[in-house]
Design a protein around this motif. Structure first.
Motif, PDB file in Angstrom:
ATOM      1  N   GLY A  29       0.825  -1.055   0.074  1.00 40.63           N
ATOM      2  CA  GLY A  29       0.059   0.062  -0.004  1.00 40.63           C
ATOM      3  C   GLY A  29       0.784   1.077  -0.089  1.00 40.63           C
ATOM      4  N   TYR A  30       0.505   2.100  -0.952  1.00 41.30           N
ATOM      5  CA  TYR A  30       1.543   3.389  -1.154  1.00 41.30           C
ATOM      6  C   TYR A  30       0.984   4.425  -1.007  1.00 41.30           C
ATOM      7  CZ  TYR A  30       4.953   6.283  -3.627  1.00 41.30           C
ATOM      8  OH  TYR A  30       5.866   7.261  -3.954  1.00 41.30           O
ATOM      9  N   LEU A  31       1.207   5.413  -0.157  1.00 35.72           N
ATOM     10  CA  LEU A  31       0.898   6.776  -0.004  1.00 35.72           C
ATOM     11  C   LEU A  31       1.875   7.718  -0.481  1.00 35.72           C
ATOM     12  CD1 LEU A  31      -1.377   9.072   1.097  1.00 35.72           C
ATOM     13  CD2 LEU A  31       0.126   8.793   3.213  1.00 35.72           C
ATOM     14  N   PRO A  32       1.967   8.312  -1.665  1.00 35.98           N
ATOM     15  CA  PRO A  32       3.053   9.223  -2.100  1.00 35.98           C
ATOM     16  C   PRO A  32       2.912  10.353  -1.873  1.00 35.98           C
ATOM     17  CG  PRO A  32       1.366   8.947  -4.016  1.00 35.98           C
ATOM     18  CD  PRO A  32       0.780   8.138  -2.706  1.00 35.98           C
ATOM     19  N   GLU A  33       3.922  11.179  -1.782  1.00 32.23           N
ATOM     20  CA  GLU A  33       4.094  12.599  -1.512  1.00 32.23           C
ATOM     21  C   GLU A  33       2.776  13.313  -2.265  1.00 32.23           C
ATOM     22  OE1 GLU A  33       7.433  16.238  -1.127  1.00 32.23           O
ATOM     23  OE2 GLU A  33       7.611  14.513  -2.360  1.00 32.23           O
ATOM     24  N   GLY A  34       2.245  14.115  -1.793  1.00 38.74           N
ATOM     25  CA  GLY A  34       1.249  15.040  -2.451  1.00 38.74           C
ATOM     26  C   GLY A  34      -0.330  13.870  -2.644  1.00 38.74           C
ATOM     27  N   ALA A  35      -0.004  12.732  -2.593  1.00 40.96           N
ATOM     28  CA  ALA A  35      -1.226  11.656  -3.122  1.00 40.96           C
ATOM     29  C   ALA A  35      -1.874  12.421  -3.941  1.00 40.96           C
ATOM     30  CB  ALA A  35      -1.982  11.560  -1.750  1.00 40.96           C
ATOM     31  N   PRO A  36      -1.736  12.085  -5.291  1.00 39.75           N
ATOM     32  CA  PRO A  36      -2.680  12.434  -6.482  1.00 39.75           C
ATOM     33  C   PRO A  36      -3.803  11.827  -6.467  1.00 39.75           C
ATOM     34  CG  PRO A  36      -0.792  11.162  -7.042  1.00 39.75           C
ATOM     35  CD  PRO A  36      -0.452  11.573  -5.831  1.00 39.75           C
ATOM     36  N   LEU A  37      -5.038  12.526  -6.429  1.00 37.71           N
ATOM     37  CA  LEU A  37      -6.108  12.098  -6.481  1.00 37.71           C
ATOM     38  C   LEU A  37      -7.204  12.350  -7.548  1.00 37.71           C
ATOM     39  CD1 LEU A  37      -6.898  12.764  -2.580  1.00 37.71           C
ATOM     40  CD2 LEU A  37      -6.278  10.477  -3.617  1.00 37.71           C
ATOM     41  N   TYR A  38      -8.055  11.780  -7.998  1.00 39.72           N
ATOM     42  CA  TYR A  38      -8.948  12.117  -8.959  1.00 39.72           C
ATOM     43  C   TYR A  38     -10.060  13.010  -8.208  1.00 39.72           C
ATOM     44  CZ  TYR A  38      -7.014   8.368 -11.767  1.00 39.72           C
ATOM     45  OH  TYR A  38      -6.178   7.661 -12.451  1.00 39.72           O
ATOM     46  N   GLY A  39      -9.886  14.381  -8.392  1.00 46.93           N
ATOM     47  CA  GLY A  39     -10.727  15.610  -7.978  1.00 46.93           C
ATOM     48  C   GLY A  39     -11.957  15.539  -7.943  1.00 46.93           C
ATOM     49  N   ASP A  40     -12.562  15.020  -9.063  1.00 46.92           N
ATOM     50  CA  ASP A  40     -13.977  15.032  -9.757  1.00 46.92           C
ATOM     51  C   ASP A  40     -14.561  13.699  -9.048  1.00 46.92           C
ATOM     52  OD1 ASP A  40     -12.561  13.270 -11.252  1.00 46.92           O
ATOM     53  OD2 ASP A  40     -14.029  13.509 -13.097  1.00 46.92           O
ATOM     54  N   MET A  41     -14.009  12.702  -8.377  1.00 46.71           N
ATOM     55  CA  MET A  41     -14.523  11.752  -7.801  1.00 46.71           C
ATOM     56  C   MET A  41     -14.922  11.961  -6.390  1.00 46.71           C
ATOM     57  SD  MET A  41     -12.176   8.188  -8.779  1.00 46.71           S
ATOM     58  CE  MET A  41     -12.620   7.423 -10.407  1.00 46.71           C
ATOM     59  N   THR A  42     -15.760  11.347  -5.540  1.00 51.91           N
ATOM     60  CA  THR A  42     -16.119  11.358  -4.418  1.00 51.91           C
ATOM     61  C   THR A  42     -15.073  10.325  -3.609  1.00 51.91           C
ATOM     62  OG1 THR A  42     -17.511   9.509  -4.055  1.00 51.91           O
ATOM     63  CG2 THR A  42     -18.352  11.968  -4.451  1.00 51.91           C
ATOM     64  N   PRO A  43     -14.767  10.482  -2.345  1.00 52.03           N
ATOM     65  CA  PRO A  43     -13.618   9.300  -1.797  1.00 52.03           C
ATOM     66  C   PRO A  43     -14.599   7.919  -1.922  1.00 52.03           C
ATOM     67  CG  PRO A  43     -14.028  11.385  -0.409  1.00 52.03           C
ATOM     68  CD  PRO A  43     -14.942  11.653  -1.554  1.00 52.03           C
ATOM     69  N   LYS A  44     -15.559   7.690  -1.682  1.00 53.97           N
ATOM     70  CA  LYS A  44     -16.298   6.503  -2.163  1.00 53.97           C
ATOM     71  C   LYS A  44     -16.072   5.932  -3.458  1.00 53.97           C
ATOM     72  CE  LYS A  44     -20.578   3.823  -1.439  1.00 53.97           C
ATOM     73  NZ  LYS A  44     -22.077   4.046  -1.132  1.00 53.97           N
ATOM     74  N   ASN A  45     -16.174   6.866  -4.380  1.00 59.36           N
ATOM     75  CA  ASN A  45     -15.931   6.243  -5.860  1.00 59.36           C
ATOM     76  C   ASN A  45     -14.438   5.884  -6.089  1.00 59.36           C
ATOM     77  OD1 ASN A  45     -18.505   6.079  -6.550  1.00 59.36           O
ATOM     78  ND2 ASN A  45     -18.618   8.301  -7.170  1.00 59.36           N
ATOM     79  N   MET A  46     -13.566   6.981  -5.394  1.00 56.17           N
ATOM     80  CA  MET A  46     -12.033   6.733  -5.398  1.00 56.17           C
ATOM     81  C   MET A  46     -11.720   5.421  -4.937  1.00 56.17           C
ATOM     82  SD  MET A  46      -8.950   8.114  -6.419  1.00 56.17           S
ATOM     83  CE  MET A  46      -7.431   7.671  -5.648  1.00 56.17           C
ATOM     84  N   LEU A  47     -12.311   5.094  -3.815  1.00 57.75           N
ATOM     85  CA  LEU A  47     -11.793   3.905  -2.931  1.00 57.75           C
ATOM     86  C   LEU A  47     -12.468   2.626  -3.906  1.00 57.75           C
ATOM     87  CD1 LEU A  47     -12.326   4.855   0.720  1.00 57.75           C
ATOM     88  CD2 LEU A  47     -10.287   4.702  -0.417  1.00 57.75           C
ATOM     89  N   LYS A  48     -13.566   2.722  -4.627  1.00 56.15           N
ATOM     90  CA  LYS A  48     -14.170   1.607  -5.234  1.00 56.15           C
ATOM     91  C   LYS A  48     -13.365   1.607  -6.384  1.00 56.15           C
ATOM     92  CE  LYS A  48     -18.723   1.663  -5.301  1.00 56.15           C
ATOM     93  NZ  LYS A  48     -19.927   1.837  -5.813  1.00 56.15           N
ATOM     94  N   PHE A  49     -12.917   2.741  -6.806  1.00 54.63           N
ATOM     95  CA  PHE A  49     -11.990   2.293  -8.172  1.00 54.63           C
ATOM     96  C   PHE A  49     -10.717   1.816  -7.894  1.00 54.63           C
ATOM     97  CE2 PHE A  49      -8.431   4.531 -10.384  1.00 54.63           C
ATOM     98  CZ  PHE A  49      -8.469   4.029 -11.754  1.00 54.63           C
ATOM     99  N   VAL A  50      -9.982   2.018  -6.895  1.00 50.00           N
ATOM    100  CA  VAL A  50      -8.903   1.539  -6.323  1.00 50.00           C
ATOM    101  C   VAL A  50      -8.934   0.008  -5.864  1.00 50.00           C
ATOM    102  CG1 VAL A  50      -6.925   1.575  -4.728  1.00 50.00           C
ATOM    103  CG2 VAL A  50      -7.805   3.643  -5.766  1.00 50.00           C
ATOM    104  N   ALA A  51      -9.999  -0.219  -5.583  1.00 52.09           N
ATOM    105  CA  ALA A  51     -10.177  -1.475  -4.902  1.00 52.09           C
ATOM    106  C   ALA A  51     -10.446  -2.591  -6.295  1.00 52.09           C
ATOM    107  CB  ALA A  51     -11.619  -1.710  -4.085  1.00 52.09           C
ATOM    108  N   ASN A  52     -11.226  -1.795  -7.104  1.00 46.42           N
ATOM    109  CA  ASN A  52     -11.499  -2.622  -8.343  1.00 46.42           C
ATOM    110  C   ASN A  52      -9.967  -3.075  -9.198  1.00 46.42           C
ATOM    111  OD1 ASN A  52     -13.100  -3.850 -10.615  1.00 46.42           O
ATOM    112  ND2 ASN A  52     -12.404  -2.166 -11.797  1.00 46.42           N
ATOM    113  N   THR A  53      -9.050  -1.899  -9.100  1.00 43.67           N
ATOM    114  CA  THR A  53      -7.965  -2.032  -9.819  1.00 43.67           C
ATOM    115  C   THR A  53      -7.070  -3.011  -9.167  1.00 43.67           C
ATOM    116  OG1 THR A  53      -8.039   0.348 -10.592  1.00 43.67           O
ATOM    117  CG2 THR A  53      -5.853  -0.668 -10.329  1.00 43.67           C
ATOM    118  N   ARG A  54      -7.202  -3.057  -7.737  1.00 41.19           N
ATOM    119  CA  ARG A  54      -6.700  -4.223  -6.944  1.00 41.19           C
ATOM    120  C   ARG A  54      -7.276  -5.612  -7.140  1.00 41.19           C
ATOM    121  NH1 ARG A  54      -1.588  -2.832  -4.785  1.00 41.19           N
ATOM    122  NH2 ARG A  54      -1.670  -0.719  -4.018  1.00 41.19           N
ATOM    123  N   GLY A  55      -8.301  -5.665  -7.758  1.00 45.95           N
ATOM    124  CA  GLY A  55      -8.764  -6.958  -8.103  1.00 45.95           C
ATOM    125  C   GLY A  55      -9.891  -7.318  -6.966  1.00 45.95           C
TER     126      GLY A  55
END
Length: 238
Positions: A77-103
């Motif tokens: 699990g990686y938290l980079p400096e600045g933690a680039p995020l998708y600004g138009d997403m909500t945190p819920k959708n962002m986490l859903k996207f990452v979870a899907n990417t993680r399989g």
């Protein structure tokens, strides 16, 4: 869990990381310290497979990060400096996207989501666009995406940057709790944070490892407990 041997990274004629060797075990929280430009973020990016080393070997659970990159990344699990995020997403959708990417399947996501939202205290903003959040909340969403798949290894670049004192205290307690079961590398400029969460402190300057010792030993070596002064002393001596 993490084995780094003779790691070097050059950008043209500039050596960012110079023959670095270190190891991190399960149940260990390594404070990765150094002045700006010391090579900390570059090293973290190489461990996570974002950039390739010029020379040296990085292993995660005895797997080579370069040749077994996908399997290694699954464990991190990686938290980079600045933690680039998708600004138009909500945190819920962002986490859903990452979870899907993680399989992760839907059930795994729901269980993990409920846990991570509470752990990182982002319940109140879970359906707000990320662009509208404060720096502190954005940082916590970044931490949540690093935790969503319950990785065995955490690489955290300035995890409490932008947080208020209460939030810093909460995140440090969270790292302490996770540090009992995971291998964690945390980059920080705050000596108080090293004391609070780290079982070891590794200081690098100009890409070279200077000290690798327990935080209490670090305080004995340097009578002044201010990290900026410690870094200044190390840089001048090198």
């Amino acid at each position: 869990m993490i084995s780094i041997k003779n790691l070097t990274k050059k950008f043209d004629n500039f050596t960012a990381v110079d023959n670095l060797t270190m190891h991190v075990k399960k149940g260990e929280v390594l404070g990765f310290l150094g002045p700006n430009g010391a090579g900390k973020s570059t090293t973290m990016k190489m461990i996570t497979g974002f950039i390739k080393p010029t020379d040296g070997i990085i292993k995660v659970k005895d797997m080579n990060v370069e040749t077994d990159s996908i399997e290694c990344k699954k464990l991190i699990g990686y938290l980079p400096e600045g933690a680039p995020l998708y600004g138009d997403m909500t945190p819920k959708n962002m986490l859903k996207f990452v979870a899907n990417t993680r399989g992760m399947n839907l059930h795994e996501f729901k269980v993990a989501f409920d846990n991570v939202v509470v752990q990182t205290e982002i319940t109140d903003v879970i359906n707000q666009p990320i662009d509208t959040l404060s720096k502190g909340y954005k940082r916590r969403v970044g931490l949540a995406q690093a935790l969503i798949h319950n990785p065995e290894i955490l690489i955290l670049d300035e995890p409490t940057d932008g947080l208020d004192p209460n939030q810093k205290h909460h995140v440090r307690n969270l790292i302490n709790d996770m540090g009992k079961k995971k291998a964690i590398i945390i980059s920080t400029h705050i000596l108080e944070e090293v004391d609070a969460v780290c079982s070891r402190a590794c200081i690098i300057a100009r890409g070279k490892k200077i000290i690798d010792n327990k935080p209490r030993e670090l305080k004995k070596i340097f009578k002044n407990n201010n990290l900026d002064n410690i870094f200044r002393e190390i840089t001048l001596n090198k």
